[in-house]
Write an enzyme that holds these catalytic residues in place. Structure first.
Site, mmCIF file in Angstrom:
data_model
loop_
_atom_site.group_PDB
_atom_site.id
_atom_site.type_symbol
_atom_site.label_atom_id
_atom_site.label_comp_id
_atom_site.label_asym_id
_atom_site.label_seq_id
_atom_site.Cartn_x
_atom_site.Cartn_y
_atom_site.Cartn_z
ATOM 1 N N GLU A 1 0.638 -0.939 -0.268
ATOM 2 C CA GLU A 1 0.366 0.291 0.052
ATOM 3 C C GLU A 1 0.465 0.971 0.090
ATOM 4 O O GLU A 1 0.467 2.207 0.206
ATOM 5 C CB GLU A 1 -1.231 -0.024 1.262
ATOM 6 C CG GLU A 1 -2.705 -1.016 1.337
ATOM 7 C CD GLU A 1 -2.710 -1.191 2.625
ATOM 8 O OE1 GLU A 1 -2.916 -0.552 3.393
ATOM 9 O OE2 GLU A 1 -3.482 -2.069 1.831
ATOM 10 N N GLU B 1 -6.157 -9.872 -3.210
ATOM 11 C CA GLU B 1 -7.378 -10.064 -1.923
ATOM 12 C C GLU B 1 -8.704 -9.894 -1.549
ATOM 13 O O GLU B 1 -9.308 -9.160 -1.538
ATOM 14 C CB GLU B 1 -6.768 -9.073 -0.595
ATOM 15 C CG GLU B 1 -5.561 -8.391 0.250
ATOM 16 C CD GLU B 1 -4.643 -7.225 0.633
ATOM 17 O OE1 GLU B 1 -5.884 -7.080 0.817
ATOM 18 O OE2 GLU B 1 -3.795 -7.630 0.376
#
Length: 931
Positions: free
Chosen positions: A708, A809
């Site tokens: 991220e 994910e």
């Protein structure tokens, strides 16, 4: 705008309320009261305006009409007998469905663990021969969970006679919204209601019989009726009270409550050991009534937690649920848990408020969780796929239908694009050209100001809507500007799409939304540029998408890129005489990677493992490889959990992704790391890389190197811009066999400009220019209401980099399992049909072990739900099988998905089985089969 009535009904099908008629209905036929008790128990009645003496105050009709008639009202014909329990009764008319009736919200008046008696005097009138049933029902609503219904009682009613419908109910936990309603008669039949009583007997025997004393109760002395027996303080003292604060705090129910006091840590609280009273692989529901007191703290999080000890393993702390508690009133805390293994000790406790603040507990119940039947697939009448619900989108009638949100000014200009934005065209296909007119918004003094339109009556529940528009900004902007299509759904803000603009061109904005609970008001508006910047909007489209039509296209695309022509060429003794011999080809495994997240505790559950190894060929660890897990304190390394999971995957030939080496978001960085100076932090980063990649060299096919980076910058801020590329370089040196990924979220859904495909591409190119060996692009895929063309557009843009793309994910969420399954199918098909995508990882599949609610495929106790069934059906579809006969050239031809196969040949003398693999390729694969 006046809100529409909320539809709630026993069939659990979600409908839209029809508009209320203002016409006066014909009088219902009069009835005698011989079937009605004259003395309904009204003691402690929790129903407001139970006898309709105040009209319909506090009552609401369910998608129909209603009014109150006085027994003395002459225009209703002969008055009803005054010996009934009231002088008024309600008439429910315009009923077109059996579930339509009269309701009252009783949420704030019901206590958990108490037994309530229900008694209502009811009748019917209108076109009815014989009798019909009248039902008393409860509707239970919780945010993020499927609405459930509890039948209290029913009675058979005929015309001209009052009857009593009665029953009892008790709730372990009170939902966020609890509604009592009466329903049942056939459509067209009027429902008459004379009075309603819901009371709670004062006898403690009734309460203990319903909850807290049965074999299914886990907590002993849950309401402190036996003092503090079986309770203790966790690092603090506990005390019993009948009141506090000079009588301002009293129990919500029962006679006493407990306090955890002299708390010096957040984890201090009140606890009870439940070892031996809970079983593994069973789901338990938890309900507590809590509040806080003291230390000038007015609100704080209270959490229910399990402390689990297992022989040979570290202690586990399982968060069950949390709630924002206040010092003003008692609040409900509710959650569920499941134990996978066989612990030696289990303690449940409440914790959370800051030190010095008392935690008050009125009750705590733990029970085997009730299995709630799933809602059926929503039946949507006239979905009108592809039909724009925006009024005057072409601005043929100037700005009629639109209004300015705020003190801005709307006018109409010309010169906008004449074609639909690409994502809308992909969904709609052929469509009439746009008018070229646009709304020009001037005098904007706030970012949220822009054109708005009410669409309340046009939005249908459980339909997925695609959002599309052309947008442009005026001069005077100071840097890039975000433009957003937003929806105000009652008091909730919903993102319908977002784009960043840094020039004077027209830009496409696209997104999606879905509404799953009946709102009273829905407004769409376009907002975003800074104050003083003009906004231009053209061709606004909001339309429901036909997902099945898209699926047909994706099946065709998948056939082109995931299949290959295969020629089985038979040779050897007797092959010349094989012509006409039966051949059976069975694909045993598709080679396309489809994996899932797992946790260490999951592998203690053999049912979980059985499902996992049967349906997934890749794995990723939810937490067990992250730095805060493997080194929670400096120098205290914990690799045992990850080692156990790697061993399991190796045993079952499951490939693994390493998630993650670092995480750039500061909130995920453990405190000891944040306390390091720059030099020590650099050493710690190097040690982390060396320890992890040396230990597991060759065991993880992928690594998410620094998670991220588009949403965090902790290591870059502390150590400089070069640190990110250096992480990749060092990881590659330590384990050259691993493919190194970037990984981020909201890349594919159009709702976050920080991680839009363009920004992600810039980020990757910047890393590569610094020498980072970026080998793959991770798209997390935590998505809401996916729309195929929106997702595909992001994949197309990222595909220009030529790097493999993985959904790393993936999860979707809906309270309805059928809708959730459709969402999942959208994402799986889009990924499988796109040439740049090389794998999919689900972020879990088992209830209570996923980061999102209502995202699971398998219920807590192992039942495959409708979402899971959709997933399994799709995996079955992606296996190729063929039957036929060997041709005169000694060959058998078929087209099949890439993966492992067996071929079975029946010759006159014997049956032979051979195995082979179909790899990727553009030319037919010739497979020699030696007999």
């Amino acid at each position: 705008m006046k809100g529409l009535p909320i539809c709630c009904f026993i069939s659990r099908q979600h409908k839209h309320p029809s508009k209320r008629s203002e016409e006066t209905m014909e009088n219902p036929q009069l009835m005698s009261n011989s079937g009605c008790s004259e003395n309904l128990n009204q003691a402690a009645n929790i129903i407001v305006n139970h006898d309709f003496s105040n009209g319909l105050h506090s009552w609401h009709t369910n998608c129909c009409n209603g009014f109150v008639v006085s027994a003395e009202c002459g225009d209703r014909g002969k008055p009803l007998s005054s010996s009934r329990s009231s002088g008024n009764y309600a008439v429910v008319t315009n009923r077109t469905k059996c579930w339509q009736g009269l309701e009252q919200d009783i949420t704030s008046r019901v206590l958990p663990g108490s037994t309530y008696s229900v008694s209502a005097c009811v009748g019917v009138s209108g076109p009815l021969s014989g009798s019909t049933d009248v039902l008393a029902t409860l509707k239970l609503e919780n945010h993020g969970s499927a609405t459930s219904y509890k039948l209290i009682g029913k009675t058979s009613v005929s015309k001209e006679k009052w009857e009593i419908v009665e029953g009892t109910f008790s709730l372990l936990a009170v939902p966020e919204r609890l509604v009592f309603y009466l329903e049942g008669p056939s459509p067209g039949v009027e429902l008459l209601i004379d009075s309603v009583v819901i009371s709670c007997p004062s006898s403690s025997k009734s309460e203990s019989a319903s909850i807290g004393a049965g074999d299914n109760d886990i907590i002993i002395n849950p309401k402190f009726e036996d003092g503090l027996n079986n309770w203790s303080g966790r690092g603090c003292k506990v005390a019993l009270h009948d009141s506090m604060a000079d009588g301002k705090i009293v129990p919500q129910s029962g006679k006493a409550f407990a306090s955890a006091t002299e708390r010096t840590q957040n984890w201090n609280g009140i606890q009870q050991e439940i070892t031996g009273r809970v079983q593994r692989k069973l789901a338990y529901s938890v309900a507590a009534v809590v509040r806080i007191f003291g230390n000038n703290v007015t609100t704080a999080t209270v959490q229910a937690t399990l402390w689990v000890q297992t022989p040979g393993r570290n202690d586990q702390y399982v968060g069950i649920a949390n709630v924002q508690a206040t010092d003003k009133d008692w609040v409900q805390l509710q959650g569920k848990f499941l134990l996978n293994g066989s612990p030696s000790k289990v303690v449940i406790y409440l914790e959370g408020p800051p030190p010095g603040t008392d935690l008050l507990v009125n009750s705590l119940f733990v029970k085997h969780a009730e299995k709630i039947p799933p809602s059926p697939a929503p039946v949507i009448e006239n979905p009108d796929f592809g039909v724009n619900i925006i009024t005057n989108s072409q601005l043929d009638d100037r700005t009629n239908g639109w209004f300015p949100l705020g003190n801005c000014n709307l006018s109409v200009g010309s010169g906008s694009p004449h074609i639909l934005p690409p994502m809308a065209r992909a969904s709609l296909g052929v469509h009439e050209p746009l008018s070229g007119r646009y709304i020009h918004v001037k005098n904007r003094t706030q970012t949220w100001m822009g054109p708005a339109q009410m669409i309340t009556d046009k939005v249908k529940l459980f339909l997925t809507y695609q959002v599309s528009a052309w947008v442009r900004i005026g001069s005077g902007a100071n840097g890039p500007q975000n433009v957003n299509v937003a929806l105000g759904v009652d008091n909730q803000w919903v993102n319908g799409g977002q784009v960043e603009i840094n020039d004077d061109r027209w830009h496409e904005i696209g997104g999606s939304f879905r509404i799953e609970k009946q709102p009273s008001k829905v407004m769409v508006y376009i907002q975003g540029p800074g104050a003083g910047v003009d906004l231009m909007v053209a061709g606004v489209q909001i339309f429901p998408v036909n997902r099945e039509a898209r699926f047909k296209y994706l099946r065709h695309q998948a056939d082109k890129i995931r299949k290959r022509d295969v020629v089985l060429k038979f040779s050897g003794a007797g092959s010349s005489s094989l012509s006409g011999t039966n051949v059976k080809v069975v694909q045993t495994q598709n080679s396309f990677p489809i994996g899932s997240c797992m946790s260490r505790t999951n592998i203690d559950n053999e049912d979980f493992i059985n499902f996992f190894v049967k349906n997934f060929n890749w794995a990723v660890f939810g937490n067990e490889l992250k730095w805060y897990w493997t080194e929670p304190q400096q120098g205290n390394l914990n690799y045992k959990d990850a080692d156990d999971m790697v061993a399991l995957c190796q045993k079952h030939n499951i490939e693994t992704r390493g998630h993650c080496i670092f995480w750039e978001v500061q909130a995920t960085v453990q405190q000891w790391i944040q306390a390091l100076n720059k030099d020590d932090l650099m050493k710690a980063v190097q040690n982390r890389l060396t320890d992890l990649l040396t230990r597991y060299k060759g065991k993880f096919k992928h690594y998410d190197v620094n998670n991220e980076m588009l949403h965090g910058s902790y290591y870059q801020d502390r150590l400089g811009k070069d640190i990110r590329a250096n992480m990749f370089k060092t990881a590659n040196q330590l384990d050259p066999s691993a493919t190194l990924f970037v990984n981020d979220y909201h890349v594919e859904d159009g709702c976050d400009t920080r991680s839009c495909p363009e920004r992600y591409i810039e980020h990757i190119l910047d890393l590569q220019e610094q020498g980072a060996p970026v080998g793959g692009i991770g798209i997390q895929g935590h998505i809401d209401n996916p729309v195929g063309p929106v997702v595909c557009t992001a994949l197309d843009k990222l595909g220009i980099l030529g790097l493999p793309i993985w959904f790393t994910e993936l999860d979707v969420s809906s309270i309805n399992e059928h809708v959730r399954g459709e969402d999942l199918e959208v994402m799986l098909r889009e990924a499988f049909a796109h040439p740049a995508v090389e794998g999919i990882m689900l972020w879990g599949f088992w209830e209570l072990f996923m980061s999102r609610d209502n995202a699971h495929l398998v219920n807590a106790e192992g039942d495959v739900n409708e979402t899971g069934k959709r997933f399994l059906a799709l995996k079955h579809e992606w296996l190729s099988h063929a039957r036929g006969q060997v041709d005169v050239q000694g060959q058998f031809n078929f087209r099949g998905f890439h993966g492992k196969y067996t071929v079975e040949i029946d010759t006159p003398s014997k049956k032979m089985v051979k195995t082979f693999v179909v790899d990727k390729g553009d030319t037919p694969l010739v497979v020699p089969v030696e007999l």
